[in-house]
Design a protein around this motif. Sequence first.
Motif, short mmCIF file in Angstrom:
data_model
loop_
_atom_site.label_atom_id
_atom_site.label_comp_id
_atom_site.label_asym_id
_atom_site.label_seq_id
_atom_site.Cartn_x
_atom_site.Cartn_y
_atom_site.Cartn_z
N ARG A 155 0.83 -1.21 0.00
CA ARG A 155 0.00 0.00 0.00
C ARG A 155 0.87 1.26 0.00
O ARG A 155 0.64 2.21 -0.76
N ARG A 156 1.89 1.28 0.89
CA ARG A 156 2.77 2.46 0.98
C ARG A 156 3.52 2.68 -0.34
O ARG A 156 3.71 3.81 -0.77
N THR A 157 3.92 1.60 -0.98
CA THR A 157 4.66 1.72 -2.24
C THR A 157 3.75 2.27 -3.32
O THR A 157 4.14 3.14 -4.11
N ARG A 158 2.51 1.78 -3.38
CA ARG A 158 1.55 2.30 -4.36
C ARG A 158 1.34 3.80 -4.15
O ARG A 158 1.29 4.58 -5.10
N GLU A 159 1.25 4.22 -2.87
CA GLU A 159 1.07 5.66 -2.60
C GLU A 159 2.27 6.47 -3.10
O GLU A 159 2.10 7.53 -3.71
N LEU A 160 3.47 5.95 -2.85
CA LEU A 160 4.69 6.65 -3.32
C LEU A 160 4.69 6.78 -4.84
O LEU A 160 4.99 7.84 -5.38
N ILE A 161 4.38 5.68 -5.52
CA ILE A 161 4.38 5.67 -6.99
C ILE A 161 3.39 6.72 -7.51
O ILE A 161 3.71 7.52 -8.38
N ASP A 162 2.19 6.71 -6.93
CA ASP A 162 1.16 7.64 -7.39
C ASP A 162 1.51 9.08 -7.04
O ASP A 162 1.31 9.99 -7.84
N ARG A 163 2.06 9.28 -5.83
CA ARG A 163 2.40 10.64 -5.40
C ARG A 163 3.44 11.26 -6.34
O ARG A 163 3.40 12.43 -6.64
N HIS A 164 4.39 10.44 -6.81
CA HIS A 164 5.43 10.96 -7.70
C HIS A 164 4.99 10.92 -9.17
O HIS A 164 5.76 11.28 -10.06
#
Length: 228
Positions: A155-164
């Motif tokens: 979940r945290r990785t998906r958020e990072l990918i989307d945020r960037h």
Amino acid sequence: MAVQINPSILSADFARLADEARAVKGADWLHVDVMDNHFVPNLTLGVPVVESLSRATDTPLDCHLMIEDPDRWAPQYVEAGAGSVTFHAEAAAAPVRLAREIRAKGARASMALRPATPIEPYEDLLPELDMLLIMTVEPGFGGQAFLDIMLPKIRRTRELIDRHGLQLWLQVDGGVSERTIERCAEAGADVFVAGSAVYGSQDPAAAVRSLRAQAERATATAARPCAH
Ligand SMILES: O=C(CO)[C@H](O)[C@H](O)COP(=O)(O)O
Ligand SMILES: [Fe+2]
């Protein structure tokens, strides 16, 4: 990004690899687990087998290198015909240089994290990658139980990918089956490796279709905005 299902030939019959590769028609990539008996306590196959497999199937090869010194060996897997090469963050001496070299040679560059390796130290490196692999078992063997404590990391990785605003794919590998794939998809994974769930089935191609349908349903549900 559309869901992708990558059967792992770790669970196939190694004496019939070409037939086993063709038995999963409809798969997006064939996942090839390379183990050197040093980075993980198991030994599988190397460059010559990848070379032969790439001639034996039209399905592109997704090589997961569970080896020491990937800085030295990974480029050889691109030359052998791999379309995507994954090295482990824990093993690479110079991950940025290595990712650039894999891309320059014409393959997709991917980095894997063992279960105990956090994503946060690698945030700035994500633009150098085409895919990030989150291991959902300790690497080394097929047929292990899915570690659901990895779901928050997905979940945290998906958020990072989307945020960037990045386009890189998020792959999960280990214990992915009809019992676990929906939770992975809901958490934000879009590329699913499945070994025993595909090759342990009577009909591997049907298993790929059914895993894909499950992941697509879960992805659609997770993306749907709340109606209330
Ligand atoms: O990288 C791996 C193990 O290190 C394999 O890709 C993975 O375990 C696939 O097998 P299964 O789906 O049976 O868990
Ligand atoms: Fe793998």
